[in-house]
Write a protein that holds these residues in place. Structure first.
Motif, short mmCIF file in Angstrom:
data_model
loop_
_atom_site.label_atom_id
_atom_site.label_comp_id
_atom_site.label_asym_id
_atom_site.label_seq_id
_atom_site.Cartn_x
_atom_site.Cartn_y
_atom_site.Cartn_z
N LEU A 5 0.84 -1.21 0.00
CA LEU A 5 0.00 0.00 0.00
C LEU A 5 0.87 1.26 0.00
O LEU A 5 0.57 2.22 -0.69
N ARG A 6 1.93 1.20 0.78
CA ARG A 6 2.84 2.35 0.82
C ARG A 6 3.43 2.59 -0.57
O ARG A 6 3.45 3.70 -1.08
N ASP A 7 3.84 1.48 -1.24
CA ASP A 7 4.41 1.60 -2.58
C ASP A 7 3.36 2.13 -3.57
O ASP A 7 3.67 2.92 -4.46
N LEU A 8 2.11 1.65 -3.39
CA LEU A 8 1.04 2.10 -4.29
C LEU A 8 0.84 3.60 -4.12
O LEU A 8 0.74 4.34 -5.10
N ARG A 9 0.82 4.05 -2.88
CA ARG A 9 0.66 5.49 -2.61
C ARG A 9 1.80 6.27 -3.25
O ARG A 9 1.58 7.34 -3.84
N GLU A 10 3.00 5.73 -3.14
CA GLU A 10 4.17 6.42 -3.72
C GLU A 10 4.06 6.49 -5.23
O GLU A 10 4.31 7.53 -5.84
N ALA A 11 3.63 5.35 -5.81
CA ALA A 11 3.53 5.30 -7.28
C ALA A 11 2.44 6.24 -7.80
O ALA A 11 2.46 6.65 -8.95
N LEU A 12 1.48 6.55 -6.93
CA LEU A 12 0.33 7.36 -7.36
C LEU A 12 0.30 8.69 -6.62
O LEU A 12 -0.73 9.09 -6.10
N SER A 13 1.39 9.38 -6.58
CA SER A 13 1.43 10.58 -5.74
C SER A 13 0.31 11.54 -6.13
O SER A 13 0.06 11.79 -7.31
N GLY A 14 -0.38 12.03 -5.12
CA GLY A 14 -1.47 12.99 -5.36
C GLY A 14 -2.82 12.33 -5.55
O GLY A 14 -3.85 13.00 -5.56
N VAL A 15 -2.85 11.00 -5.72
CA VAL A 15 -4.12 10.30 -5.94
C VAL A 15 -4.64 9.76 -4.60
O VAL A 15 -3.84 9.32 -3.76
N ALA A 41 -7.76 -2.00 -0.81
CA ALA A 41 -7.64 -0.54 -0.87
C ALA A 41 -8.59 0.00 -1.92
O ALA A 41 -9.08 -0.76 -2.77
N LEU A 42 -8.84 1.29 -1.83
CA LEU A 42 -9.70 1.96 -2.82
C LEU A 42 -8.92 3.13 -3.42
O LEU A 42 -8.39 3.96 -2.67
N VAL A 43 -8.85 3.16 -4.74
CA VAL A 43 -8.19 4.28 -5.41
C VAL A 43 -9.24 5.08 -6.15
O VAL A 43 -10.04 4.51 -6.91
N SER A 56 -0.60 -0.21 -14.16
CA SER A 56 0.79 -0.60 -14.36
C SER A 56 1.39 -1.13 -13.03
O SER A 56 2.05 -2.18 -13.00
N PHE A 57 1.10 -0.44 -11.91
CA PHE A 57 1.60 -0.88 -10.60
C PHE A 57 1.02 -2.26 -10.26
O PHE A 57 1.76 -3.18 -9.88
N CYS A 58 -0.30 -2.38 -10.41
CA CYS A 58 -0.95 -3.63 -10.00
C CYS A 58 -0.52 -4.80 -10.90
O CYS A 58 -0.39 -5.93 -10.44
N ASN A 59 -0.27 -4.52 -12.16
CA ASN A 59 0.19 -5.59 -13.06
C ASN A 59 1.58 -6.07 -12.65
O ASN A 59 1.84 -7.28 -12.58
N ARG A 60 2.44 -5.11 -12.30
CA ARG A 60 3.80 -5.49 -11.86
C ARG A 60 3.76 -6.33 -10.60
O ARG A 60 4.55 -7.25 -10.42
N HIS A 61 2.80 -5.99 -9.71
CA HIS A 61 2.73 -6.69 -8.42
C HIS A 61 1.68 -7.79 -8.40
O HIS A 61 1.40 -8.35 -7.33
N ARG A 62 1.12 -8.08 -9.58
CA ARG A 62 0.08 -9.14 -9.70
C ARG A 62 -1.07 -8.93 -8.71
O ARG A 62 -1.54 -9.88 -8.07
N LEU A 63 -1.46 -7.68 -8.58
CA LEU A 63 -2.55 -7.33 -7.65
C LEU A 63 -3.87 -7.25 -8.41
O LEU A 63 -3.97 -6.49 -9.37
N PRO A 64 -4.88 -7.99 -7.99
CA PRO A 64 -6.16 -7.89 -8.69
C PRO A 64 -6.75 -6.49 -8.56
O PRO A 64 -6.63 -5.84 -7.52
N VAL A 65 -7.41 -6.04 -9.63
CA VAL A 65 -8.06 -4.72 -9.66
C VAL A 65 -9.52 -4.93 -10.03
O VAL A 65 -9.83 -5.63 -11.00
N ILE A 66 -10.43 -4.32 -9.26
CA ILE A 66 -11.85 -4.36 -9.60
C ILE A 66 -12.27 -2.94 -9.96
O ILE A 66 -12.06 -2.01 -9.16
#
Ligand SMILES: Cc1cc2nc3c(=O)[nH]c(=O)nc-3n(C[C@H](O)[C@H](O)[C@H](O)COP(=O)(O)OP(=O)(O)OC[C@H]3O[C@@H](n4cnc5c(N)ncnc54)[C@H](O)[C@@H]3O)c2cc1C
Length: 462
Positions: A5-15, A41-43, A56-66
């Motif tokens: 989650l921390r990495d996701l926040r970093e990858a999406l700064s401002g979101v 999490a919710l983006v 792109s982040f979720c694909n790299r980390h194999r994270l499912p996205v709904i």
């Protein structure tokens, strides 16, 4: 997970990235309410770039996205999963442009349908897509589900209105297909990969929609017939008498009519007697006098031919709205009757009556006392059924579905005419699709989303 989650926040700064424990329950499920679940999490994306960065982040980390639009879907497609990131598009809202000469609208995917309809209306144009969920459902969700609704008989489904779109692929690639040409045969028409594939192949972020001239006047009638044949005869007569002007031909079986009018005082019912069939018919055009006179004449001729046994013509816009409010009261079914299992099957016109009969008998013999209510869009071959089994703590959804979908399969119909497959109906897909069709769907899914991260488990298993 917290590192992720921390990495996701970093990858999406401002979101806005909301951690699972803080995600409001509103985002746990859509209208289907299968298994509302707290997501990882919710983006809340604001732009195509945000969507691309998430994918792109979720694909790299194999994270499912709904993907979530307005959450009015009726088969669990947008329901959260405990290990998934919710990608919500409601902040990507707005009409970017309306081209008056071409009659097109460029719109962001998170725009509520009603907002887009009103923007078209303000320019004296019509966005012909219309459904009961118009205030909440989004253009992106409408495209992803290829929504049908009330005016399909005249204007077609959402697919017929999409000229071009922009979509983000599961690896984050932005695919711009913002075509605004009506005729464009330069290669594969890629937009169709995303229309009706329920967010399994890409996230729709923008679209170019074809608008229509807005008819100035409409007329509507509520009528009753004594037989299904008379109903079909009336539809044919209205279509032939006013070619290209029939907006809707909504059929209601008596149980349905009884439920949606149950809170109206008897003296205010447009038709108070019980009939085997009721239909709400709407026509529209620009010549008010011609429209009204022709509609009146056609209905009169239908009653002379004993097709129509009772009819009430709306005398004002208010009365037309009241007819539609009655039809749209289906959204109140749960409150009026109780929890229900809903269906939106597709059948050839001539098999509809058999379907209703078989479903009624099949459900009543398995669940004595079951309440079944049928209604549908006759011209589109689309029938809806609501079933409520009284005196049980949990509705036996699976058994009800087994009974209904087996009938649809035997009649060679479609298990979903408009709401889609989502998570709820994947087990029945082969009732309406051949092995080779499903194999090709799987091939497409694997090619576009090799890591199976986007809306996994929706539509098809891979
Ligand atoms: C009262 C009521 C009446 C309805 N009437 C009709 C009707 O007449 N006809 C009809 O067809 N449907 C009808 N529906 C179903 C529903 O409104 C439609 O399916 C609608 O198109 C869903 O839009 P949404 O924005 O709410 O999508 P959501 O429910 O948020 O999502 C639906 C599906 O689309 C995916 N999705 C959402 N946005 C995107 C996007 N931008 N890119 C890619 N995938 C995405 C989701 O992951 C999910 O699989 C009705 C629903 C209700 C509650």
């Amino acid at each position: 997970m917290s590192n992720l989650l921390r990495d996701l926040r970093e990858a999406l700064s401002g979101v806005t990235v909301i951690a699972g424990e803080d995600v409001d329950q509103r985002y746990w499920s859509d209208w289907y309410r299968g298994h509302p679940t707290r997501p990882l999490a919710l983006v809340r994306a604001r732009s195509t770039d945000d969507v691309s960065a998430v994918m792109s982040f979720c694909n790299r980390h194999r994270l499912p996205v709904i993907v979530q639009g307005g959450l009015t879907g009726l088969c669990g497609g947008a329901e959260a999963e405990a290990d998934a990131v919710i990608l919500n598009l409601e902040r990507m809202s707005g009409v970017e442009a309306i081209d008056l000469d071409a009659g097109t609208m460029t719109v962001l995917a998170g725009t509520p349908l009603e907002t887009a309809q009103k923007a078209a209306e303000a320019k004296n144009l019509l966005l012909p897509l219309d459904l009961g969920a118009r205030g909440s459902c989004t253009i992106g969700g409408n495209i992803a589900t290829n929504a049908g609704g009330n005016n399909v008989i005249r204007y077609g489904m959402t697919r017929a209105m999409v000229l071009g779109l922009e979509a983000v692929l599961p690896d984050g690639t932005v695919l711009s297909n913002m075509n605004s040409l009506v005729k464009n045969n330069a290669g594969y028409d890629l937009k169709h990969l995303f229309i009706g594939s329920e967010g399994t192949l890409g996230v729709v972020t923008r679209a170019v929609l074809q608008l229509q001239p807005r008819p100035l006047f409409r007329a509507a009638a509520l009528l009753a017939t004594a037989s299904f044949d008379a109903l079909v005869g009336t539809l044919t007569a209205v279509r032939r008498g006013l070619p290209g002007s029939v907006d809707a031909f909504e059929v209601m079986w008596p149980e349905f009519y009884g439920i949606v009018t149950s809170e109206m005082p008897k003296e205010r019912l447009p038709i108070a007697q019980v009939h085997p069939f009721y239909a709400l018919v709407q026509v529209s055009g620009n010549d008010e006098a011609h429209l009204a006179a022709s509609f009146d004449e056609i209905l009169f001729a239908c009653s002379e031919r004993e097709l129509v046994t009772d009819a009430v013509l709306a005398k004002s816009e208010r009365e037309i709205e009241a007819f539609w409010a009655m039809r749209d009261a289906v959204a109140e079914f749960q409150r009026l009757v109780g929890p229900r299992t809903g269906f939106d099957v597709g059948l050839p016109l001539r098999k509809m009556e058999a379907f209703v009969e078989h479903a009624r008998v099949g459900l009543a013999s398995r669940f004595p006392g079951a309440i079944t209510a049928f209604y549908g869009h006759l011209g589109d071959g689309n029938l809806h059924l609501m079933c409520h089994v009284p005196n049980v703590t949990t509705q036996p959804k699976k058994e009800i579905e087994d009974i209904v979908y087996s009938i649809v399969r035997d009649l060679r119909g479609s298990i979903s005419a408009e709401h889609g497959i989502g998570k709820a109906r994947t087990a029945y897909l082969n009732y309406s699709r051949t092995e080779s069709e499903i194999a090709l769907m799987q091939t497409l899914k694997r090619a576009i989303d090799p890591n199976n991260i986007l809306n996994p488990g929706r539509v098809i298993a891979v």
